[in-house]
Design a protein around this motif. Structure first.
Motif, PDB file in Angstrom:
ATOM      1  N   SER A  37       0.848  -1.192   0.000  1.00 13.64           N
ATOM      2  CA  SER A  37       0.000   0.000   0.000  1.00 13.64           C
ATOM      3  C   SER A  37       0.881   1.240   0.000  1.00 13.64           C
ATOM      4  O   SER A  37       2.073   1.179   0.327  1.00 13.64           O
ATOM      5  N   ILE A  38       0.280   2.352  -0.328  1.00 15.77           N
ATOM      6  CA  ILE A  38       0.987   3.639  -0.282  1.00 15.77           C
ATOM      7  C   ILE A  38       1.388   3.941   1.164  1.00 15.77           C
ATOM      8  O   ILE A  38       2.458   4.492   1.408  1.00 15.77           O
ATOM      9  N   GLU A  42       5.107   4.944   2.549  1.00 16.64           N
ATOM     10  CA  GLU A  42       5.384   6.129   3.350  1.00 16.64           C
ATOM     11  C   GLU A  42       6.037   5.766   4.678  1.00 16.64           C
ATOM     12  O   GLU A  42       6.991   6.425   5.105  1.00 16.64           O
ATOM     13  N   GLY A  76      -0.774   7.013  -8.346  1.00 18.47           N
ATOM     14  CA  GLY A  76      -0.741   7.254  -6.905  1.00 18.47           C
ATOM     15  C   GLY A  76       0.574   6.856  -6.289  1.00 18.47           C
ATOM     16  O   GLY A  76       1.151   7.583  -5.476  1.00 18.47           O
ATOM     17  N   PHE A  77       1.073   5.712  -6.689  1.00 22.55           N
ATOM     18  CA  PHE A  77       2.344   5.224  -6.174  1.00 22.55           C
ATOM     19  C   PHE A  77       3.477   6.142  -6.615  1.00 22.55           C
ATOM     20  O   PHE A  77       4.310   6.538  -5.809  1.00 22.55           O
ATOM     21  N   THR A  80       3.662   9.571  -4.716  1.00 24.08           N
ATOM     22  CA  THR A  80       4.134   9.405  -3.335  1.00 24.08           C
ATOM     23  C   THR A  80       5.596   8.984  -3.311  1.00 24.08           C
ATOM     24  O   THR A  80       6.394   9.524  -2.540  1.00 24.08           O
TER      25      THR A  80
END
Length: 144
Positions: A37-38, A42, A76-77, A80
């Protein structure tokens, strides 16, 4: 070739971070495990940044071995990752990334355009080590 003073300072399932104070080198090896997941991406970068607070970036070199990192370029990836990657590289005297393929070199080149610290990309580890002016036996280090 000895490992000199490389010692592990952080590890999670995605990355292992080593530091060699004598050569003023930070070495990060990325595993083949994809980020699920993002949020995990992070968190992993936050752990690395926390570990690197003890390092003087302006005097240090950064070497990232991303040959085993899974390719991923969904929007999205990538946004980030690009932001976290830029923070990671910021302030180092010199930085190099080892990648498996020309496609990886192109992707990192595209993501790193405009970074404060220029990122040099290589597909041959010995070229990256020569560029940074360090000696490390990468085969002796365990993957995350």
């Amino acid at each position: 070739m000895p490992l000199h003073g490389l010692r592990e300072i952080e590890r999670d399932p995605y990355t292992a971070v080593h530091h060699d104070p004598a050569q003023q080198l930070v070495f990060i090896r990325r595993s083949s495990l994809p980020f699920p997941s993002i949020e995990e991406l992070e968190q992993s970068f936050r752990r690395i940044e926390q570990a690197l607070r003890i390092i003087s970036r302006p005097r240090s070199l950064l070497l990232v071995d991303a040959r085993d990192a899974p390719m991923r370029n969904d929007d999205g990836f990538e946004v980030t990752f690009g932001q976290a990657h830029a923070r990671l590289f910021q302030g180092f005297k010199r930085a190099a990334v080892i990648l498996r393929s020309a496609i990886g070199v192109l992707q990192v080149g595209r993501l790193s355009r405009g970074y404060v610290t220029p990122v040099s990309t290589f597909t041959r580890p010995e070229d990256a080590l020569l560029h940074l002016g360090v000696r490390v036996d990468l085969t002796q280090l365990k993957s995350p």
